[in-house]
Design an enzyme around this catalytic site. Structure first.
Site, PDB file in Angstrom:
ATOM      1  N   THR A 193       0.899  -1.156   0.000  1.00 43.50           N
ATOM      2  CA  THR A 193       0.000   0.000   0.000  1.00 43.50           C
ATOM      3  C   THR A 193       0.929   1.194   0.000  1.00 43.50           C
ATOM      4  O   THR A 193       2.092   1.061   0.392  1.00 43.50           O
ATOM      5  CB  THR A 193      -0.858  -0.026   1.288  1.00 43.50           C
ATOM      6  OG1 THR A 193      -1.801  -1.102   1.197  1.00 43.50           O
ATOM      7  CG2 THR A 193      -1.626   1.260   1.508  1.00 43.50           C
ATOM      8  N   THR A 243      -0.302   0.733   6.465  1.00 40.39           N
ATOM      9  CA  THR A 243      -0.096  -0.287   5.435  1.00 40.39           C
ATOM     10  C   THR A 243      -0.038  -1.643   6.113  1.00 40.39           C
ATOM     11  O   THR A 243       0.497  -1.761   7.217  1.00 40.39           O
ATOM     12  CB  THR A 243       1.214  -0.039   4.653  1.00 40.39           C
ATOM     13  OG1 THR A 243       1.527  -1.211   3.893  1.00 40.39           O
ATOM     14  CG2 THR A 243       2.401   0.261   5.555  1.00 40.39           C
TER      15      THR A 243
HETATM   16  N1  GLY Z   1      -3.780  -2.326   3.652  1.00 41.80           N
HETATM   17  C1  GLY Z   1      -4.310  -2.537   2.394  1.00 41.80           C
HETATM   18  C2  GLY Z   1      -5.357  -3.536   2.340  1.00 41.80           C
HETATM   19  O1  GLY Z   1      -5.449  -4.397   3.201  1.00 41.80           O
HETATM   20  O2  GLY Z   1      -6.132  -3.524   1.395  1.00 41.80           O
END
Ligand code: GLY
Length: 323
Positions: A193, A243
């Site tokens: 992310t 993230t």
């Molecule tokens: N942290 C990104 C997701 O789990 O979609």
């Protein structure tokens, strides 16, 4: 108080041959955001600009380079927030958008907070945002990840049921997304992310997060990134971008928890550590977060193997990048 900015390019186990590109990508994004701040633009402008650079970099799982769902589609999520106004904009499950963070920014400027799927697409058209072709977002790397995950699923279903794989099987619904591709466990490619947080010269804070989600995710699955308080948050005292394995960030509202730690008097570094410690004790998920407080102090922490990041403050001669 000085201006400050930090970006991340995803948490996970980054392969050593990707260290350089991950750090370079983060450094470039931090510099773009930094120049915005230096030119007197708002923190909101800076985090949007930094995240756009990360979205355009095919090495990160957001925008171009986003991972694929089990059906082979690209469904992206993004969220952005301004601290002193509490304005929020987010989009989820959007396809054919080159820079989801800019669509989220348009949502922030509208009466809405979160738009998903088809509605977000209609809104994008209304806003004059070009709908790109899926191919423009697709990388060979993510195609290979999908093929690998699909083959693993096929083998597992064959073993369990003696049948051909199909994502329509109820089995997919009873299997967590994290279990669908073991070869990517704790890989940054599995749940990469991108994000940025900044403090501007007016003393205001902003946070932005954007993602393709999780490799081979269930169609329609939405993670923490577009959910305010889970994958991003900003108030008058701090701004946070997360993230990692989104489901646990959602369950624990990790971004808001980190902001609350700052509000209770912790410095940015301690708040980042405390929020990630919470993730480790209350859940099994891995990930990380970045944070900037109203004094321009930066914090970052992760419980995954790595987290690509880069940062700069007024006191620093240049950007520092790391994994
Ligand atoms: N942290 C990104 C997701 O789990 O979609």
């Amino acid at each position: 108080m000085g201006i400050a900015l930090i970006v991340h390019g995803g948490a996970g186990a980054i392969a050593s041959d990707r260290f350089a590109s991950a750090q370079t990508g983060c450094r470039e994004a931090a510099l773009i955001g930094w120049h915005k701040l230096q030119e007197g633009h708002s923190a909101l402008e800076a985090v949007e600009a930094a995240v756009r650079i990360l979205e355009d970099n095919p090495n990160f799982n957001a925008g171009t380079g986003s991972c694929l769902t089990a059906e082979g589609n690209i469904e992206m999520d993004a969220g952005i927030m301004e601290g002193h106004t509490q304005r929020v904009g987010a989009v989820a499950n959007v396809e054919r958008i080159k820079n989801p963070i800019s669509l989220a920014r348009r949502v922030l400027e509208s009466p809405h907070v979160l738009l998903v799927g088809r509605g977000a697409q209609i809104f994008a058209r209304e806003q004059g945002i070009h709908l790109c072709r899926r191919q423009e977002l697709l990388t060979e790397h993510q195609q290979a990840n999908w093929q690998h995950a699909h083959a693993e699923r096929a083998a597992r279903l064959q073993q369990q049921h003696g049948t051909e794989p199909s994502y329509y099987r109820t089995e997919l619904g009873s299997t967590s997304a994290s279990a669908t591709s073991n070869h990517l466990e704790d890989s940054d490619e599995k749940h990469g992310t991108v994000g940025a947080v900044a403090l501007d010269s007016f003393g205001t804070l902003a946070a932005a997060t954007s993602t393709g989600g999780i490799v081979y995710k269930y169609p329609g699955r939405i993670g923490d990134s577009p959910l305010v308080g889970a994958g991003f948050y900003a108030d008058e005292q701090s701004a946070i971008s997360c993230t990692g394995y989104g489901e646990d960030f959602m369950r624990l509202l990790i971004a808001k928890r980190a902001a609350d730690f700052v509000a209770r008097g912790m410095n940015a570094h301690a708040a980042a550590e405390a929020a990630i410690a919470l993730l480790g004790t209350k859940a099994t998920g891995t990930g990380g977060l970045i944070i900037v407080d109203h004094m321009g102090n930066l914090g970052f922490a992760w419980n995954s193997t790595h987290m690509a990041h880069a940062y700069i403050t007024q006191d620093m001669p240049e950007v520092i990048a790391g994994v």
